[in-house]
Write a protein that holds these residues in place. Structure first.
Motif, PDB file in Angstrom:
ATOM      1  N   THR A   9       5.364 -88.975 -31.979  1.00  0.00           N
ATOM      2  CA  THR A   9       4.783 -90.328 -31.825  1.00  0.00           C
ATOM      3  C   THR A   9       5.538 -91.569 -31.423  1.00  0.00           C
ATOM      4  N   ALA A  10       5.055 -92.496 -30.902  1.00  0.00           N
ATOM      5  CA  ALA A  10       5.832 -93.785 -30.653  1.00  0.00           C
ATOM      6  C   ALA A  10       6.482 -94.310 -31.629  1.00  0.00           C
ATOM      7  N   GLU A  11       5.609 -94.195 -33.009  1.00  0.00           N
ATOM      8  CA  GLU A  11       6.200 -94.808 -34.213  1.00  0.00           C
ATOM      9  C   GLU A  11       7.573 -94.180 -34.557  1.00  0.00           C
ATOM     10  N   VAL A  12       7.786 -92.697 -34.425  1.00  0.00           N
ATOM     11  CA  VAL A  12       8.835 -92.090 -34.726  1.00  0.00           C
ATOM     12  C   VAL A  12      10.022 -92.236 -33.721  1.00  0.00           C
ATOM     13  N   ALA A  13       9.456 -92.235 -32.447  1.00  0.00           N
ATOM     14  CA  ALA A  13      10.632 -92.237 -31.506  1.00  0.00           C
ATOM     15  C   ALA A  13      11.170 -93.778 -31.384  1.00  0.00           C
ATOM     16  N   ASP A  14      10.483 -94.620 -31.788  1.00  0.00           N
ATOM     17  CA  ASP A  14      10.947 -96.084 -31.744  1.00  0.00           C
ATOM     18  C   ASP A  14      11.859 -96.259 -33.243  1.00  0.00           C
ATOM     19  N   SER A  15      11.690 -95.482 -34.101  1.00  0.00           N
ATOM     20  CA  SER A  15      12.331 -95.959 -35.328  1.00  0.00           C
ATOM     21  C   SER A  15      13.705 -95.682 -35.337  1.00  0.00           C
ATOM     22  N   ALA A  16      14.378 -96.266 -36.165  1.00  0.00           N
ATOM     23  CA  ALA A  16      15.963 -96.308 -36.219  1.00  0.00           C
ATOM     24  C   ALA A  16      16.396 -94.877 -36.914  1.00  0.00           C
ATOM     25  N   ARG A  17      15.621 -94.211 -36.989  1.00  0.00           N
ATOM     26  CA  ARG A  17      16.048 -92.418 -37.339  1.00  0.00           C
ATOM     27  C   ARG A  17      16.134 -91.843 -36.170  1.00  0.00           C
ATOM     28  N   CYS A  18      15.421 -92.237 -35.188  1.00  0.00           N
ATOM     29  CA  CYS A  18      15.427 -91.727 -33.998  1.00  0.00           C
ATOM     30  C   CYS A  18      16.644 -91.651 -33.256  1.00  0.00           C
ATOM     31  N   THR A  19      17.477 -90.607 -32.999  1.00  0.00           N
ATOM     32  CA  THR A  19      18.785 -90.574 -32.234  1.00  0.00           C
ATOM     33  C   THR A  19      18.787 -90.584 -30.605  1.00  0.00           C
ATOM     34  N   VAL A  74      18.457 -92.246 -28.139  1.00  0.00           N
ATOM     35  CA  VAL A  74      19.341 -93.127 -26.988  1.00  0.00           C
ATOM     36  C   VAL A  74      20.799 -92.599 -27.310  1.00  0.00           C
ATOM     37  N   GLU A  75      21.202 -92.629 -28.622  1.00  0.00           N
ATOM     38  CA  GLU A  75      22.545 -92.574 -29.031  1.00  0.00           C
ATOM     39  C   GLU A  75      23.067 -91.073 -28.376  1.00  0.00           C
ATOM     40  N   GLN A  76      22.048 -90.033 -28.353  1.00  0.00           N
ATOM     41  CA  GLN A  76      22.501 -89.001 -27.685  1.00  0.00           C
ATOM     42  C   GLN A  76      22.805 -88.957 -26.353  1.00  0.00           C
ATOM     43  N   VAL A  77      22.120 -89.858 -25.551  1.00  0.00           N
ATOM     44  CA  VAL A  77      22.409 -90.232 -24.319  1.00  0.00           C
ATOM     45  C   VAL A  77      23.688 -90.663 -24.057  1.00  0.00           C
ATOM     46  N   ALA A  78      23.955 -91.688 -25.026  1.00  0.00           N
ATOM     47  CA  ALA A  78      25.583 -92.264 -24.925  1.00  0.00           C
ATOM     48  C   ALA A  78      26.436 -91.324 -25.033  1.00  0.00           C
ATOM     49  N   GLY A  79      26.286 -90.517 -26.049  1.00  0.00           N
ATOM     50  CA  GLY A  79      27.219 -89.348 -26.540  1.00  0.00           C
ATOM     51  C   GLY A  79      27.338 -88.361 -25.583  1.00  0.00           C
ATOM     52  N   GLY A  80      26.117 -88.015 -24.596  1.00  0.00           N
ATOM     53  CA  GLY A  80      26.297 -87.121 -23.556  1.00  0.00           C
ATOM     54  C   GLY A  80      27.575 -87.509 -22.593  1.00  0.00           C
TER      55      GLY A  80
END
Lengths: 204, 326
Positions: free
Chosen positions: B280-290, B292-298
């Motif tokens: 859900t959008a709520e989870v996707a936008d929460s601080a616990r969802c990584t 975007v970090e995964q993309v940077a780490g990629g």
């Protein structure tokens, strides 16, 4: 594989000598940099980093100010990168204020061909524009292959190419010493080349 | 075997830790004003993408450019492939142009392996996703993010993921990401649980080095990380579940479910996310969802892989086991 070198190797500097030498180098840096204003020490891994830390502590003792200190990994700037297997990288750690307009003092254990320092100068180029770059080494063993010299030398050690110079430091090797030994001939160089970080072990 | 990365299963624990450690150093370059390293100067890398991809292709391209490689992008659409050229002819064309590495994504499982072992081409082959087989760099970047979040950025150096519990939820059947992650996370010592409806689990999943469950709510409280997978409609030619709504209710991650996870646990998603379906959008936008970090780490992880495969005169990553895998 290092043991037979150490056994045959003769210590040129021991712990107390190294401490005195570093104290003198710290005073020389303060003298030439007029109070060590704007000095940033960058150690070249592995042992250069420990030497930079020690110099920084001594400079802080002399000037009463904290001297920024960091590390500069040169692995990807080496001119022999393609001649050996890909190597693990070491840490590059630039102090928070950067190096722009500062006096960067590169610190390494042994100055030999000068190729490491050339790589370090290239690496610096990608990080910023220092006011000036100087070089401090614990041992200068000669045999330069590039027009590079050190500004602060712990000990000039005239050597033949058959000899090896190894620096051991408390932080990495459990004791402080500079060892002069004979290069082994049969098969040894190939084995050395395959070590994970061949030229960064202090044996030059 | 020479310098290829075909499957996450080919990597030993030490290889994987070396790649993750190198990726951490690469990450530090991203903070510099000049985000460029000279390691692959003069080497040519082709991104050979037979299947649509946005983030993987851009991520590889960014990684190659940061390492100073010359990059050629090749998309099958609008190329000679759409005129009927075979993989072999495409490969030989690239070989004739003198490329040093091929990053390949292909809809057919095994295409990168074929390319690497056929003798058509001398270049290094990096698998960027083949069919429903493997996506090794994705699993490496997931492990990179996991180690950063669960062990720590500096504390993690030299360490694996021993004892961490990772739950992978969703379309396991069609997911190369799940396969690669099961292989790599197992190699790194993590305990993996797969959660999916029975229809979306592949045959033989019992032999994988992981647990399998149909019950998401039971798995959540004992997870350090939950990885949500997209339901791959484009690969589905049958009805695998009654309705999307039912799937989302049983296997989607919403705020209430996220609250059942331990405090420190993270939510991962390889992207692209379908909001309202598996997350859900709520989870996707929460601080616990990584995500975007995964993309940077990629980018960092792919820089590490390319450097270790191409940076020296021989790769630093061993490939003792490649020959046995398929």
């Amino acid at each position: 594989m290092d043991t037979d070198v150490s056994d045959a190797a003769r210590p040129v500097l021991e712990g107390p000598d190294i401490a005195r030498v570093l104290t003198r180098m710290a005073h020389e840096i303060v003298e030439r940099a007029k109070g060590a204003d704007g000095v940033v020490l960058l150690g070249i891994p592995t042992r250069g980093v420990f030497l930079a830390d020690r110099l920084a502590a001594k400079l802080a003792g002399i000037t009463g100010r904290r001297i920024p200190v960091g590390s500069l990994d040169i692995t990807m700037y080496r001119d022999d990168l393609r001649l050996r297997p890909a190597r693990a990288l070491a840490r590059t750690d630039i102090p928070a204020d950067g190096i722009d307009g500062r006096l960067v003092v590169l610190v390494d254990d042994v100055l030999f061909s000068g190729r490491t320092i050339r790589a370090a100068l290239d690496a610096l180029n990608d990080i910023g524009r220092p006011r000036a770059v100087q070089l401090a080494v614990l041992v200068d063993r000669g045999h330069r292959e590039l027009p590079i010299r050190a500004d602060y030398v712990g000990k000039n050690l005239p050597t033949s190419l058959r000899e090896t110079v190894r620096v051991q430091l408390e932080e990495e090797d459990g004791r402080d010493a500079v060892l002069l030994g004979e290069r082994r001939e049969t098969g040894a160089p190939a084995a050395e080349d395959r070590r994970p970080e061949p030229a960064r072990t202090g044996e030059r | 075997m020479k310098r290829h990365l075909i499957s996450a299963a080919d990597l030993t624990r030490d290889d994987a830790v070396l790649i993750l450690d190198t990726a951490e150093e690469m990450a530090r370059v991203a903070d510099r004003p000049i985000k460029k390293l000279p390691a692959l100067r003069g080497r040519t890398v082709v991104n050979l993408f037979f299947e649509d991809s946005t983030r993987t292709r851009i991520s590889f391209e960014a990684a190659e450019k940061r390492l100073s490689a010359d990059v050629i992008n090749f998309a099958a659409k609008g190329s000679s492939v759409s005129k009927g050229e075979s993989l072999k002819d495409t490969a030989q064309t690239l070989e004739a142009m003198g490329v040093d590495a091929v990053v390949i994504r292909h809809g057919a499982s095994g295409a990168p392996y074929r390319l690497a072992t056929s003798g058509w081409i001398d270049a290094a082959v990096v698998n960027a996703g083949d069919g429903t087989h493997q996506h090794p760099t994705q699993s490496l970047l997931d492990a990179f993010t996991l180690r950063r979040r669960l062990v720590g950025r500096d504390a993690g150096l030299g360490r694996d993921l021993a004892g961490r519990r990772v739950t992978i939820v969703g379309d396991i059947l069609h997911s190369r990401v799940a396969r690669s992650n099961v292989d790599l996370l197992h190699t790194l010592g993590a305990e993996v649980t797969l959660v999916a409806p029975p229809t979306l689990l592949p045959v033989g999943v019992g032999n994988w080095p992981c647990e399998v469950s149909y019950d998401l709510d039971a798995a959540l409280p004992k997870s350090d990380a939950v990885m949500m997978l997209r339901v791959q409609r484009e690969r589905m030619n049958a009805a695998f579940f009654p309705t999307e709504r039912e799937y989302a209710r049983r296997y989607g991650l919403d705020g209430d479910r996220m609250a059942k996870m331990p405090e420190h646990a993270i939510v991962m998603h390889p992207g692209p996310m379908v909001r309202g379906m598996e997350i859900t959008a709520e989870v996707a936008d929460s601080a616990r969802c990584t995500a975007v970090e995964q993309v940077a780490g990629g980018v960092h992880t792919r820089m590490a892989v390319l450097y270790l495969l191409l940076g020296g005169n021989e790769p630093a990553v061993s490939h003792a086991r490649t020959e046995e895998t398929k």
